[in-house]
Enzyme design. Structure first.
Site, PDB file in Angstrom:
ATOM      1  CB  CYS A  91      -0.946   0.012   1.200  1.00  0.00           C
ATOM      2  SG  CYS A  91      -2.118  -1.355   1.202  1.00  0.00           S
ATOM      3  CG  HIS A 357      -6.471   1.687   0.607  1.00  0.00           C
ATOM      4  ND1 HIS A 357      -5.429   2.303  -0.053  1.00  0.00           N
ATOM      5  CD2 HIS A 357      -5.887   0.727   1.411  1.00  0.00           C
ATOM      6  CE1 HIS A 357      -4.279   1.758   0.315  1.00  0.00           C
ATOM      7  NE2 HIS A 357      -4.536   0.802   1.190  1.00  0.00           N
ATOM      8  CB  CYS A 387       0.144   0.915   7.775  1.00  0.00           C
ATOM      9  SG  CYS A 387      -1.594   0.671   7.326  1.00  0.00           S
TER      10      CYS A 387
END
Length: 401
Positions: A91, A357, A387
């Protein structure tokens, strides 16, 4: 060492990451190509001056495989001079693409670059590329690797975050995102998506729900309790024996949404931008990428941010606004507690719980959101942090110029 200047940041709207989502019919290469054309039109520059394009993508197979960065450059009709590279740091990928480009510019090895990310989660489902940490029981047990949702619940258990606290953060994310959308706060960076015939497909973030109620969030069932029962709760307790049981507080309502989207950032040396007539909007003061415990997994934002601040000689109080990716509600709550940051400086226009996301694109999207909001409020300094899988954390510190 040359300053690294941000000249522009733009993104697509986020479309729901399923077959019925607005962006499902578009290939990810089309999302990127549309942004490439838009950034050139906005800056009115010769695309042959861009020396490279780095694109983050977390599931680089199928429609997103075979170096989608280079493919998008060609698909957009750009000159063949920019090589193009696809990268995967989970990510953190979209922001890492920006940070790597910034490092090259700071070293004097490039003067103008594009970086960002793309993820079509409706067409290329998360995890469909497999890998040892996802599918190999020997490796998973050896390193104590958890599904991210179980790791988020482990954080909530260790930190003592209640279901009401994580739901309240999710509700606040939707309220802030809905207001920002209604007031047009996202407009400076948002590039509407059209089909080849010129018909508008999407001009707003599709997942925002202005009618979200705290009470309704509280009725949703825990999303990761079943995975916990498959043995991952036991694995978590093996690594953290002080925990008697995992409190499964995360649901579909207080976790990040699955969406499609893409983002680009134009950055380079100040002198190169001035020669091209580009407006310098901000400079990158420092970046940091760290790694923490792979079992807890999602605790990287605070140490990454501390390192970025240390490298720039700044303190937490010097930062006006923070964009902390809302992978799960407990991630943001843990960050706020560790860093001592008030909620009115964090994700002031909502976050990934409300907006979604799009994995490889999110970091670059958040950078644009931060820059726009710093300008709107006439503030100076901000940090983007995320994160990522296996304990990775990333941060980028910027200052308006």
């Amino acid at each position: 060492m040359p300053e690294v200047i941000l000249f522009d940041a733009l993104r697509t709207p986020r479309g729901k990451g399923k077959a019925g989502g607005a962006l499902y019919e578009l290939r990810p290469i089309d999302l990127l190509a549309g942004l490439l054309r838009a950034v050139q039109e906005r800056g009115a520059f010769d695309p042959g001056l861009v020396e490279d394009l780095l694109i983050g993508c977390v599931t680089p197979i199928g429609d997103q495989g075979y170096n989608i960065a280079k493919a998008a450059l060609l698909h957009a009709g750009w000159p063949p001079t920019a090589p193009g590279m696809q990268l995967n740091r989970y990510c953190a990928s979209g922001l890492e693409a920006v940070n790597l480009s910034a490092a090259r510019i700071a070293a004097g090895w490039q003067s103008l670059a594009l970086a960002g990310g793309v993820e079509s989660m409706s067409r290329v489902p998360m995890g469909s590329d497999g890998g040892a940490l996802l599918t190999d029981p020997e490796v998973i047990n050896e390193v104590g690797y958890l599904p991210q949702g179980v790791a988020a619940d482990l954080i909530a258990t260790l930190e003592g975050f209640s279901r009401e606290e994580v739901d309240r953060l999710a509700w606040r994310s939707h309220q802030r995102a809905a207001q920002a959308q209604a007031e047009g706060y996202f407009s400076p960076s948002l590039i509407p998506v059209y089909d080849p015939s010129g018909l508008l497909i999407l001009d707003h973030d599709e997942a925002v729900r202005p009618d979200t109620e705290l009470e309704r969030l509280g009725l949703l069932h825990p999303a990761f309790a079943k995975a916990g029962r498959l043995g991952f709760d036991d694995l978590a307790r093996w690594k953290y024996p002080q925990v008697e049981r995992i409190e499964h507080v995360h649901t579909a309502g207080n976790s990040s949404g699955i969406v499609d989207g893409a983002a680009l950032v134009l950055l380079g040396e100040r002198s190169q931008g001035e020669a091209m007539g580009l407006r310098a909007r901000a400079r990158i003061l420092s970046t940091a990428t760290v790694s923490t415990d792979p079992t807890l997994m999602l605790g990287g934002p605070a140490p990454a941010s501390r390192l970025a601040l240390e490298r720039a000689g700044l303190a937490v109080g010097d930062v006006d606004l923070w964009e902390v990716n809302e992978a799960f509600a407990s991630v943001v709550l843990k960050f706020q507690r560790e860093m001592g940051v008030e909620e009115d400086r964090v994700n002031v226009n909502g976050g990934s719980i409300a907006l979604g996301h799009p994995l490889g694109a999110t970091g670059a999207m958040l950078l644009g959101t931060l820059l726009d909001e710093l300008e709107r409020r006439d503030l100076s300094t901000g940090v983007v942090t995320l994160c990522a899988g296996a304990g990775i954390g990333i941060a980028t510190l910027i200052e308006r110029v």
